[in-house]
Design a protein around this motif. Structure first.
Motif, mmCIF file in Angstrom:
data_model
loop_
_atom_site.group_PDB
_atom_site.id
_atom_site.type_symbol
_atom_site.label_atom_id
_atom_site.label_comp_id
_atom_site.label_asym_id
_atom_site.label_seq_id
_atom_site.Cartn_x
_atom_site.Cartn_y
_atom_site.Cartn_z
ATOM 1 N N ALA A 1 71.316 -17.500 27.335
ATOM 2 C CA ALA A 1 70.066 -18.066 26.829
ATOM 3 C C ALA A 1 69.624 -19.249 27.678
ATOM 4 O O ALA A 1 68.435 -19.417 27.962
ATOM 5 C CB ALA A 1 70.235 -18.485 25.373
ATOM 6 N N THR A 2 70.590 -20.076 28.085
ATOM 7 C CA THR A 2 70.263 -21.210 28.950
ATOM 8 C C THR A 2 69.791 -20.729 30.320
ATOM 9 O O THR A 2 68.826 -21.258 30.881
ATOM 10 C CB THR A 2 71.479 -22.138 29.110
ATOM 11 N N LEU A 3 70.458 -19.710 30.841
ATOM 12 C CA LEU A 3 70.028 -19.164 32.136
ATOM 13 C C LEU A 3 68.606 -18.610 32.043
ATOM 14 O O LEU A 3 67.792 -18.797 32.957
ATOM 15 C CB LEU A 3 71.002 -18.077 32.589
ATOM 16 N N GLY A 4 68.299 -17.924 30.932
ATOM 17 C CA GLY A 4 66.951 -17.416 30.740
ATOM 18 C C GLY A 4 65.938 -18.536 30.621
ATOM 19 O O GLY A 4 64.824 -18.454 31.172
ATOM 20 N N LEU A 5 66.298 -19.592 29.894
ATOM 21 C CA LEU A 5 65.425 -20.754 29.761
ATOM 22 C C LEU A 5 65.103 -21.360 31.120
ATOM 23 O O LEU A 5 63.943 -21.647 31.440
ATOM 24 C CB LEU A 5 66.097 -21.796 28.862
ATOM 25 N N LEU A 6 66.123 -21.541 31.939
ATOM 26 C CA LEU A 6 65.918 -22.153 33.258
ATOM 27 C C LEU A 6 65.055 -21.263 34.149
ATOM 28 O O LEU A 6 64.155 -21.751 34.848
ATOM 29 C CB LEU A 6 67.270 -22.426 33.916
ATOM 30 N N ALA A 7 65.318 -19.961 34.125
ATOM 31 C CA ALA A 7 64.559 -19.045 34.963
ATOM 32 C C ALA A 7 63.096 -19.019 34.565
ATOM 33 O O ALA A 7 62.191 -19.104 35.427
ATOM 34 C CB ALA A 7 65.154 -17.643 34.879
ATOM 35 N N ARG A 8 62.818 -18.929 33.278
ATOM 36 C CA ARG A 8 61.441 -18.825 32.823
ATOM 37 C C ARG A 8 60.716 -20.159 32.891
ATOM 38 O O ARG A 8 59.508 -20.206 33.127
ATOM 39 C CB ARG A 8 61.411 -18.207 31.431
ATOM 40 N N ALA A 9 61.444 -21.245 32.709
ATOM 41 C CA ALA A 9 60.827 -22.563 32.875
ATOM 42 C C ALA A 9 60.433 -22.785 34.332
ATOM 43 O O ALA A 9 59.353 -23.306 34.624
ATOM 44 C CB ALA A 9 61.780 -23.659 32.412
ATOM 45 N N GLY A 10 61.310 -22.374 35.240
ATOM 46 C CA GLY A 10 60.989 -22.517 36.655
ATOM 47 C C GLY A 10 59.743 -21.748 37.042
ATOM 48 O O GLY A 10 58.974 -22.174 37.914
ATOM 49 N N ALA A 11 59.514 -20.613 36.400
ATOM 50 C CA ALA A 11 58.333 -19.800 36.690
ATOM 51 C C ALA A 11 57.087 -20.319 35.986
ATOM 52 O O ALA A 11 55.970 -20.155 36.488
ATOM 53 C CB ALA A 11 58.590 -18.354 36.280
ATOM 54 N N ALA A 12 57.251 -20.948 34.816
ATOM 55 C CA ALA A 12 56.100 -21.340 33.997
ATOM 56 C C ALA A 12 55.558 -22.728 34.307
ATOM 57 O O ALA A 12 54.371 -22.992 34.083
ATOM 58 C CB ALA A 12 56.484 -21.281 32.518
ATOM 59 N N LEU A 13 56.399 -23.612 34.814
ATOM 60 C CA LEU A 13 55.985 -24.998 35.015
ATOM 61 C C LEU A 13 55.220 -25.186 36.322
ATOM 62 O O LEU A 13 55.516 -24.541 37.325
ATOM 63 C CB LEU A 13 57.211 -25.916 35.022
ATOM 64 N N PRO A 14 54.280 -26.125 36.344
ATOM 65 C CA PRO A 14 53.629 -26.493 37.601
ATOM 66 C C PRO A 14 54.552 -27.393 38.415
ATOM 67 O O PRO A 14 55.591 -27.863 37.907
ATOM 68 C CB PRO A 14 52.396 -27.264 37.131
ATOM 69 N N LEU A 15 54.193 -27.652 39.651
ATOM 70 C CA LEU A 15 54.977 -28.589 40.457
ATOM 71 C C LEU A 15 55.047 -29.930 39.748
ATOM 72 O O LEU A 15 54.028 -30.453 39.273
ATOM 73 C CB LEU A 15 54.351 -28.751 41.836
ATOM 74 N N GLY A 16 56.237 -30.477 39.645
ATOM 75 C CA GLY A 16 56.428 -31.739 38.943
ATOM 76 C C GLY A 16 56.557 -31.598 37.447
ATOM 77 O O GLY A 16 56.821 -32.577 36.751
#
Length: 214
Positions: free
Chosen positions: A127-142
């Motif tokens: 679940a943490t790995l999924g969170l990190l992967a999807r957060a990395g894709a969803a967030l803007p720079l910074g």
């Protein structure tokens, strides 16, 4: 004492079907809010992953009216509680709760910031790995991914209460347990997220502030 998950209690105030209360929320919400005031963008959409009872969402949305707040949870009972709290406060910037499992496909692809409180240690590592992967894709720079909860750190003694809490979590589910800051940091790098700050919090908890760097 570790500010960990406790049994749900009925919500305070007028009885509303499905409304839950998490005692830990009252103890940690203002300490978390003090950080969010400084670290969240001035406006935009904040996605809260694993919103639980919904009390954090209500508190933060009320305190930060320029931000739109999107609560989510994988548990239908939690979604019902979030909606019960939401109906009571009727905040214009607090959206309807969405079903979201951190480790699965997300119903939304972009967010200005992402918040996840007390999930990493009470869910499988996937679940943490999924969170990190999807957060990395969803967030803007910074963009900020904010994690809160008990962690362990290399070279830092783990509080006895956190050791006991870790043992109790693993007894409930062998896939659960306190994660190391270093493991989270290493997994985040693969998704363009860098640990920007680490802040000691009350009750032997930590705030991890990760930001999208590429």
């Amino acid at each position: 004492m570790t500010d960990g998950p406790e049994p749900w209690q009925p919500g305070s105030g007028p009885a509303i079907a499905g409304k839950r209360h998490a005692p830990a929320t009252l103890r940690n919400r203002d300490a978390i809010l003090a950080i969010l005031r400084d670290e969240l963008p001035a406006s935009g959409l904040v996605l809260e992953v694993a919103s639980g009872s919904g009390e954090h969402a209500v508190h933060f949305a009320a305190a930060l009216p320029a931000l739109d707040w999107q609560p989510t949870d994988p548990d239908p009972a939690a979604l019902a509680s979030i909606e019960a709290w939401r109906a009571e406060v009727d905040l214009p910037n607090l959206r309807s709760a969405l079903l979201l499992d951190a480790g699965q496909s997300w119903p939304m692809q972009q967010a200005s910031a992402i918040l996840c409180i007390n999930m990493v240690h009470i869910s499988p590592w996937e679940a943490t790995l999924g969170l990190l992967a999807r957060a990395g894709a969803a967030l803007p720079l910074g963009g900020l991914l904010y994690l809160y909860g008990p962690f362990v750190r290399a070279g830092v003694d783990t509080a006895p209460s956190n050791q006991m809490f870790d043992a109790s979590l693993k007894a409930r589910d062998a896939r659960w347990g306190l994660r190391s800051v270093e493991a989270v940091e290493a997994a985040a790098v693969a998704h363009g997220l860098i640990l920007d700050r680490l802040i000691d919090m009350p009750a032997h908890n930590l705030s991890l502030l990760l930001r999208r760097r590429d």
